[in-house]
Design an enzyme around this catalytic site. Structure first.
Site, PDB file in Angstrom:
ATOM      1  CG  HIS A  39      -0.415  -3.083  60.236  1.00 21.70           C
ATOM      2  ND1 HIS A  39      -1.565  -2.848  61.057  1.00 21.70           N
ATOM      3  CD2 HIS A  39       0.411  -3.597  61.191  1.00 21.70           C
ATOM      4  CE1 HIS A  39      -1.335  -2.986  62.310  1.00 21.70           C
ATOM      5  NE2 HIS A  39      -0.055  -3.404  62.390  1.00 21.70           N
TER       6      HIS A  39
HETATM    7  C1  UD1 Z   1       5.465  -3.530  63.003  1.00 23.01           C
HETATM    8  C2  UD1 Z   1       5.127  -4.540  64.283  1.00 23.01           C
HETATM    9  C3  UD1 Z   1       3.721  -4.358  64.791  1.00 23.01           C
HETATM   10  C4  UD1 Z   1       3.106  -3.165  64.865  1.00 23.01           C
HETATM   11  C5  UD1 Z   1       3.622  -2.463  63.471  1.00 23.01           C
HETATM   12  C6  UD1 Z   1       2.682  -0.870  63.260  1.00 23.01           C
HETATM   13  C7  UD1 Z   1       6.764  -5.814  65.204  1.00 23.01           C
HETATM   14  C8  UD1 Z   1       6.935  -7.660  64.910  1.00 23.01           C
HETATM   15  N1  UD1 Z   1       5.749  -5.793  64.400  1.00 23.01           N
HETATM   16  O1  UD1 Z   1       4.964  -4.428  62.240  1.00 23.01           O
HETATM   17  O2  UD1 Z   1       3.344  -4.921  66.124  1.00 23.01           O
HETATM   18  O3  UD1 Z   1       1.767  -3.164  64.944  1.00 23.01           O
HETATM   19  O4  UD1 Z   1       4.645  -2.124  63.037  1.00 23.01           O
HETATM   20  O5  UD1 Z   1       2.875  -0.575  61.872  1.00 23.01           O
HETATM   21  O6  UD1 Z   1       7.767  -5.460  65.330  1.00 23.01           O
HETATM   22  N2  UD1 Z   1       7.637  -1.991  55.489  1.00 23.01           N
HETATM   23  C9  UD1 Z   1       7.760  -0.863  54.518  1.00 23.01           C
HETATM   24  N3  UD1 Z   1       8.183   0.472  55.145  1.00 23.01           N
HETATM   25  C10 UD1 Z   1       8.456   0.616  56.357  1.00 23.01           C
HETATM   26  C11 UD1 Z   1       8.089  -0.633  57.349  1.00 23.01           C
HETATM   27  C12 UD1 Z   1       7.728  -1.627  56.819  1.00 23.01           C
HETATM   28  O7  UD1 Z   1       7.693  -1.075  53.352  1.00 23.01           O
HETATM   29  O8  UD1 Z   1       8.661   1.767  56.632  1.00 23.01           O
HETATM   30  C13 UD1 Z   1       7.223  -3.247  54.897  1.00 23.01           C
HETATM   31  C14 UD1 Z   1       8.526  -4.070  54.393  1.00 23.01           C
HETATM   32  O9  UD1 Z   1       7.838  -4.981  53.455  1.00 23.01           O
HETATM   33  C15 UD1 Z   1       8.684  -4.932  55.793  1.00 23.01           C
HETATM   34  C16 UD1 Z   1       7.383  -5.032  56.200  1.00 23.01           C
HETATM   35  O10 UD1 Z   1       6.795  -3.994  55.976  1.00 23.01           O
HETATM   36  O11 UD1 Z   1       9.352  -6.000  55.348  1.00 23.01           O
HETATM   37  C17 UD1 Z   1       7.108  -5.514  57.747  1.00 23.01           C
HETATM   38  O12 UD1 Z   1       7.751  -4.458  58.566  1.00 23.01           O
HETATM   39  P1  UD1 Z   1       8.049  -4.538  60.209  1.00 23.01           P
HETATM   40  O13 UD1 Z   1       8.571  -3.664  60.611  1.00 23.01           O
HETATM   41  O14 UD1 Z   1       8.950  -5.645  60.237  1.00 23.01           O
HETATM   42  O15 UD1 Z   1       6.582  -4.937  60.784  1.00 23.01           O
HETATM   43  P2  UD1 Z   1       5.154  -4.293  60.804  1.00 23.01           P
HETATM   44  O16 UD1 Z   1       4.350  -5.176  60.066  1.00 23.01           O
HETATM   45  O17 UD1 Z   1       5.292  -2.884  60.168  1.00 23.01           O
END
Ligand code: UD1
Length: 366
Positions: free
Chosen positions: A207
């Site tokens: 991820h």
């Molecule tokens: C975040 C953390 C990372 C952690 C991870 C655990 C930061 C910078 N990164 O990364 O350190 O290891 O969580 O999972 O805070 N999205 C969804 N549904 C959700 C959440 C996210 O579809 O419930 C998708 C969206 O496209 C979003 C992307 O994931 O834009 C990124 O999500 P984000 O929360 O920014 O970061 P993670 O990659 O989940």
């Protein structure tokens, strides 16, 4: 504190999947001593990454849900700050506990510190060489402003004592171990996810931005997974799925690769527990494999959980290295078991974190 009387109020702020898991244990331990204000920033909002975890871990819904959701780093961190500031101004807890290295961690820690509310940082003292990585920036900044640094390992403790002489450093161990120990005898059979006939399999999760921001590389890694000697079960994070869908055809099950949507905490532990080996870029899954005695290959150039490498439980493989190396690394990792599993404490971190927070809340009264 006697006769059920509780000391002042402490806020616990979290918002991503791994934080909801760790917060479940911290919240219970804090609630034994304090009124707790549980604040979910809403950084993760998919059912499997949020609500399902509350259900599986038997945790009450948060007291406040900030609904910050996705966005660029600045947008997300700023939204957490703004919403946390309003809440903390109104509620005035005596301390704020934050966990890990996400945008939710930094946003809530900054909002608290700027209101002169002392911060406890859980999982302090980790380090990555790539200092511009989002998680490393978040972690360094949070360590720098926290008043109490709760560390998962002896190495993290030494690092924090050397760098932050003005803060209190408490070696609590890793609270993820508390949660794992509490759930080990409740793991589901996950027969619907595992290959038929009890065939051996590798459990995989991917991820991190390093992979999802380079979709050609991500597709290469997925192609490699589908050609391994073992069957592979890949639980696909919504971020990974979104990156693939935005750039071409979605990757579905093919060859030896079975793709399933992101699974709950219990299913993930069960899949890791039953696997021959784990392939991941997740810090949480690396440690779970380490504690479960399951060999791990980490698809990154480095890991913050260095002890797992030194003890032989984990191998690194940069995702852009030759795909055939993955099979070799896996064989190497499988040959290494068993290893010492005591690098991150004994599974009593939540109580130690709560004790440290109580001391800080007492100080804050002065
Ligand atoms: C975040 C953390 C990372 C952690 C991870 C655990 C930061 C910078 N990164 O990364 O350190 O290891 O969580 O999972 O805070 N999205 C969804 N549904 C959700 C959440 C996210 O579809 O419930 C998708 C969206 O496209 C979003 C992307 O994931 O834009 C990124 O999500 P984000 O929360 O920014 O970061 P993670 O990659 O989940």
């Amino acid at each position: 504190m006697t006769g059920g009387e509780k000391a002042g109020r402490i806020a616990l702020c979290y918002g991503t999947r791994p934080q909801v898991i760790k917060a479940s244990a911290v919240r219970r331990a804090l609630a034994a001593r304090h009124q707790v204000l549980a604040v979910d920033t809403g950084q993760h909002y998919d059912f499997a990454l949020n609500e399902l975890l509350y259900q599986q871990l038997g945790v009450a819904p948060p007291d406040c849900f900030l609904g910050t959701g996705s966005g660029s780093h600045a947008t997300q961190t700023a939204a957490v700050m703004v919403r946390c500031e309003a809440l903390l101004t109104e509620q005035r807890p005596q301390a704020v506990v934050v966990i890990g290295d996400t945008n939710s961690t930094l946003g809530s820690a900054l909002a608290a510190a700027k209101l002169r509310i002392p911060v406890v940082h859980v999982e302090a003292g980790l380090a990555a060489a790539d200092y511009l990585m989002a998680e490393e920036l978040n972690r360094r900044a949070t360590d720098a402003i926290a008043r109490v640094l709760c560390t998962p390992s002896a190495r993290a403790t030494a690092r924090m004592r050397a760098a932050h002489a003005d803060a209190t450093v408490v070696e609590t161990g890793d609270v993820a171990l508390d949660v794992l120990q509490a759930q080990l005898d409740r793991l589901p059979a996950v027969t619907h996810l595992r290959p038929p006939d009890g065939r051996p399999y590798v459990y995989a999760t991917l991820h991190r931005a390093e992979l999802t921001d380079d979709v050609a590389l991500l597709r290469n890694v997925l192609a490699t997974l589908s050609t391994l000697e073992h069957s592979v079960i890949l639980a696909m994070h919504p971020r990974t799925r979104a990156a693939l869908e935005a750039s071409g055809p979605a990757v579905e099950s093919n060859g030896g690769l079975t793709v399933v949507p992101a699974v709950g905490y219990l299913e993930s532990l069960a899949l890791a527990h039953g696997a021959t080996a784990v392939v991941t870029d997740s810090g949480g899954v690396q440690r779970e494999a380490y504690w479960l005695g399951v060999p791990c290959v980490t698809l990154r150039r480095e890991t913050e959980w260095e002890e797992t490498l030194e003890l032989g439980a984990n191998r690194l493989l940069a995702p852009d290295q030759a795909p055939d190396l993955l099979q070799a690394r896996l064989a190497d990792a499988v040959a290494a078991a068993p290893w010492d599993r005591s690098a991150y404490g004994r599974g009593d971190a939540a109580t130690r974190i709560a004790q440290a927070a109580t001391l800080l809340a007492g100080e804050g009264n002065g």
